[in-house]
Write a protein that holds these residues in place. Sequence first.
Motif, PDB file in Angstrom:
ATOM      1  N   VAL A  43      56.117  41.087  14.577  1.00 21.58           N
ATOM      2  CA  VAL A  43      55.490  41.962  15.574  1.00 21.58           C
ATOM      3  C   VAL A  43      54.087  42.341  15.119  1.00 21.58           C
ATOM      4  O   VAL A  43      53.136  42.331  15.913  1.00 21.58           O
ATOM      5  CB  VAL A  43      56.353  43.219  15.815  1.00 21.58           C
ATOM      6  N   ALA A  44      53.935  42.677  13.844  1.00 22.17           N
ATOM      7  CA  ALA A  44      52.620  43.034  13.316  1.00 22.17           C
ATOM      8  C   ALA A  44      51.632  41.881  13.475  1.00 22.17           C
ATOM      9  O   ALA A  44      50.477  42.079  13.870  1.00 22.17           O
ATOM     10  CB  ALA A  44      52.735  43.440  11.854  1.00 22.17           C
ATOM     11  N   ARG A  45      52.090  40.666  13.192  1.00 18.78           N
ATOM     12  CA  ARG A  45      51.214  39.502  13.351  1.00 18.78           C
ATOM     13  C   ARG A  45      50.830  39.310  14.813  1.00 18.78           C
ATOM     14  O   ARG A  45      49.681  39.000  15.132  1.00 18.78           O
ATOM     15  CB  ARG A  45      51.921  38.259  12.825  1.00 18.78           C
ATOM     16  N   GLY A  46      51.807  39.496  15.701  1.00 15.69           N
ATOM     17  CA  GLY A  46      51.521  39.354  17.123  1.00 15.69           C
ATOM     18  C   GLY A  46      50.527  40.374  17.626  1.00 15.69           C
ATOM     19  O   GLY A  46      49.645  40.057  18.421  1.00 15.69           O
ATOM     20  N   VAL A  47      50.650  41.616  17.141  1.00 17.49           N
ATOM     21  CA  VAL A  47      49.710  42.654  17.562  1.00 17.49           C
ATOM     22  C   VAL A  47      48.323  42.377  16.987  1.00 17.49           C
ATOM     23  O   VAL A  47      47.310  42.497  17.682  1.00 17.49           O
ATOM     24  CB  VAL A  47      50.229  44.047  17.124  1.00 17.49           C
ATOM     25  N   ARG A  48      48.289  42.000  15.708  1.00 19.71           N
ATOM     26  CA  ARG A  48      47.014  41.746  15.043  1.00 19.71           C
ATOM     27  C   ARG A  48      46.260  40.588  15.697  1.00 19.71           C
ATOM     28  O   ARG A  48      45.054  40.638  15.875  1.00 19.71           O
ATOM     29  CB  ARG A  48      47.271  41.425  13.566  1.00 19.71           C
ATOM     30  N   ARG A  49      46.965  39.540  16.046  1.00 15.80           N
ATOM     31  CA  ARG A  49      46.316  38.353  16.629  1.00 15.80           C
ATOM     32  C   ARG A  49      46.347  38.341  18.154  1.00 15.80           C
ATOM     33  O   ARG A  49      45.961  37.350  18.771  1.00 15.80           O
ATOM     34  CB  ARG A  49      47.000  37.089  16.103  1.00 15.80           C
ATOM     35  N   ARG A  50      46.883  39.394  18.725  1.00 10.21           N
ATOM     36  CA  ARG A  50      47.031  39.494  20.183  1.00 10.21           C
ATOM     37  C   ARG A  50      47.786  38.304  20.755  1.00 10.21           C
ATOM     38  O   ARG A  50      47.381  37.686  21.743  1.00 10.21           O
ATOM     39  CB  ARG A  50      45.671  39.649  20.845  1.00 10.21           C
ATOM     40  N   SER A  51      48.891  38.002  20.091  1.00  7.53           N
ATOM     41  CA  SER A  51      49.736  36.886  20.500  1.00  7.53           C
ATOM     42  C   SER A  51      51.077  37.443  20.994  1.00  7.53           C
ATOM     43  O   SER A  51      51.874  37.945  20.202  1.00  7.53           O
ATOM     44  CB  SER A  51      49.966  35.939  19.319  1.00  7.53           C
ATOM     45  N   GLY A  52      51.273  37.359  22.285  1.00 11.88           N
ATOM     46  CA  GLY A  52      52.503  37.888  22.868  1.00 11.88           C
ATOM     47  C   GLY A  52      53.749  37.180  22.387  1.00 11.88           C
ATOM     48  O   GLY A  52      54.809  37.794  22.254  1.00 11.88           O
ATOM     49  N   VAL A  56      56.914  39.172  20.887  1.00 14.84           N
ATOM     50  CA  VAL A  56      58.204  39.119  21.581  1.00 14.84           C
ATOM     51  C   VAL A  56      59.281  38.564  20.655  1.00 14.84           C
ATOM     52  O   VAL A  56      60.397  39.089  20.608  1.00 14.84           O
ATOM     53  CB  VAL A  56      58.102  38.284  22.876  1.00 14.84           C
ATOM     54  N   ALA A  57      58.965  37.527  19.904  1.00 11.20           N
ATOM     55  CA  ALA A  57      59.952  36.965  18.976  1.00 11.20           C
ATOM     56  C   ALA A  57      60.367  37.990  17.930  1.00 11.20           C
ATOM     57  O   ALA A  57      61.555  38.121  17.598  1.00 11.20           O
ATOM     58  CB  ALA A  57      59.382  35.719  18.301  1.00 11.20           C
ATOM     59  N   GLY A  58      59.412  38.738  17.410  1.00  7.52           N
ATOM     60  CA  GLY A  58      59.731  39.777  16.443  1.00  7.52           C
ATOM     61  C   GLY A  58      60.562  40.892  17.059  1.00  7.52           C
ATOM     62  O   GLY A  58      61.505  41.394  16.443  1.00  7.52           O
ATOM     63  N   ALA A  59      60.216  41.279  18.278  1.00 12.28           N
ATOM     64  CA  ALA A  59      60.975  42.325  18.958  1.00 12.28           C
ATOM     65  C   ALA A  59      62.413  41.889  19.221  1.00 12.28           C
ATOM     66  O   ALA A  59      63.349  42.682  19.077  1.00 12.28           O
ATOM     67  CB  ALA A  59      60.288  42.703  20.267  1.00 12.28           C
TER      68      ALA A  59
END
Length: 79
Positions: A43-52, A56-59
């Motif tokens: 989730v942190a990586r997705g937020v940092r890179r703005r990658s949904g 979503v996978a982390g969530a």
Amino acid sequence: MSWRYAVRAEFDAVEEGPLGPWLRGPAARLLSAAQPTAGVPMVARGVRRRSGGWAVAGAVLIVHGALGPVYDRVRGHPG
């Protein structure tokens, strides 16, 4: 025969099969703890890179890991 009886019978059949130890018991608790551990950095990586997709996978991992102990308790964890 009610639908509740059918659902319980299906859960019992799956838990008694080869996947049973991964659904309840110590192995299931270990797996349930590992999923949020892997999901938070995703989730942190997705937020940092703005990658949904990463977010979503982390969530999904976090939610699935949190539902493991709930399933264990609802199904009547032995011991």
